[in-house]
Design a protein around this motif. Sequence first.
Motif, PDB file in Angstrom:
ATOM      1  N   UNK A  87       0.812  -1.216   0.000  1.00  0.00           N
ATOM      2  CA  UNK A  87       0.000   0.000   0.000  1.00  0.00           C
ATOM      3  C   UNK A  87       0.844   1.265   0.000  1.00  0.00           C
ATOM      4  N   UNK A  88       1.993   1.223   0.669  1.00  0.00           N
ATOM      5  CA  UNK A  88       2.873   2.399   0.672  1.00  0.00           C
ATOM      6  C   UNK A  88       3.362   2.710  -0.732  1.00  0.00           C
ATOM      7  N   UNK A  89       3.713   1.669  -1.482  1.00  0.00           N
ATOM      8  CA  UNK A  89       4.172   1.850  -2.857  1.00  0.00           C
ATOM      9  C   UNK A  89       3.055   2.419  -3.732  1.00  0.00           C
ATOM     10  N   UNK A  90       1.838   1.908  -3.578  1.00  0.00           N
ATOM     11  CA  UNK A  90       0.705   2.428  -4.337  1.00  0.00           C
ATOM     12  C   UNK A  90       0.459   3.905  -4.020  1.00  0.00           C
ATOM     13  N   UNK A  91       0.595   4.263  -2.749  1.00  0.00           N
ATOM     14  CA  UNK A  91       0.399   5.656  -2.348  1.00  0.00           C
ATOM     15  C   UNK A  91       1.452   6.566  -2.969  1.00  0.00           C
ATOM     16  N   UNK A  92       2.690   6.126  -2.989  1.00  0.00           N
ATOM     17  CA  UNK A  92       3.766   6.923  -3.585  1.00  0.00           C
ATOM     18  C   UNK A  92       3.525   7.118  -5.083  1.00  0.00           C
ATOM     19  N   UNK A  93       3.100   6.081  -5.759  1.00  0.00           N
ATOM     20  CA  UNK A  93       2.841   6.189  -7.202  1.00  0.00           C
ATOM     21  C   UNK A  93       1.690   7.161  -7.459  1.00  0.00           C
ATOM     22  N   UNK A  94       0.626   7.088  -6.665  1.00  0.00           N
ATOM     23  CA  UNK A  94      -0.488   8.031  -6.822  1.00  0.00           C
ATOM     24  C   UNK A  94      -0.015   9.468  -6.583  1.00  0.00           C
ATOM     25  N   UNK A  95       0.839   9.659  -5.574  1.00  0.00           N
ATOM     26  CA  UNK A  95       1.362  10.987  -5.271  1.00  0.00           C
ATOM     27  C   UNK A  95       2.186  11.528  -6.438  1.00  0.00           C
ATOM     28  N   UNK A  96       3.004  10.679  -7.033  1.00  0.00           N
ATOM     29  CA  UNK A  96       3.819  11.100  -8.183  1.00  0.00           C
ATOM     30  C   UNK A  96       2.925  11.556  -9.320  1.00  0.00           C
TER      31      UNK A  96
END
Length: 75
Positions: free
Chosen positions: A52-61
């Motif tokens: 989930x942390x990785x998904x959040x970072x990608x959405x933020x980018x």
Amino acid sequence: MKGRISEFELGVFRTRMLDVAKAKPRRGELRLPVPFGYIWRREAGLGPDPDLRLQEVIRLIFTCFGARSMPRQKP
């Protein structure tokens, strides 16, 4: 004579390499790297990484990129 044999061998090697490259997809052995943030699941195919942390970072980018690429409105 040696030069012609070498040219012939290069042609044979090239043909063999191309045949191997074409045979991998037919056998289902072709593996391509998946994009960052995705994983390959045998039963489901390509899907998002469960982290989930990785998904959040990608959405933020993508959010930041979208905000920067939109033209600014004049007041």
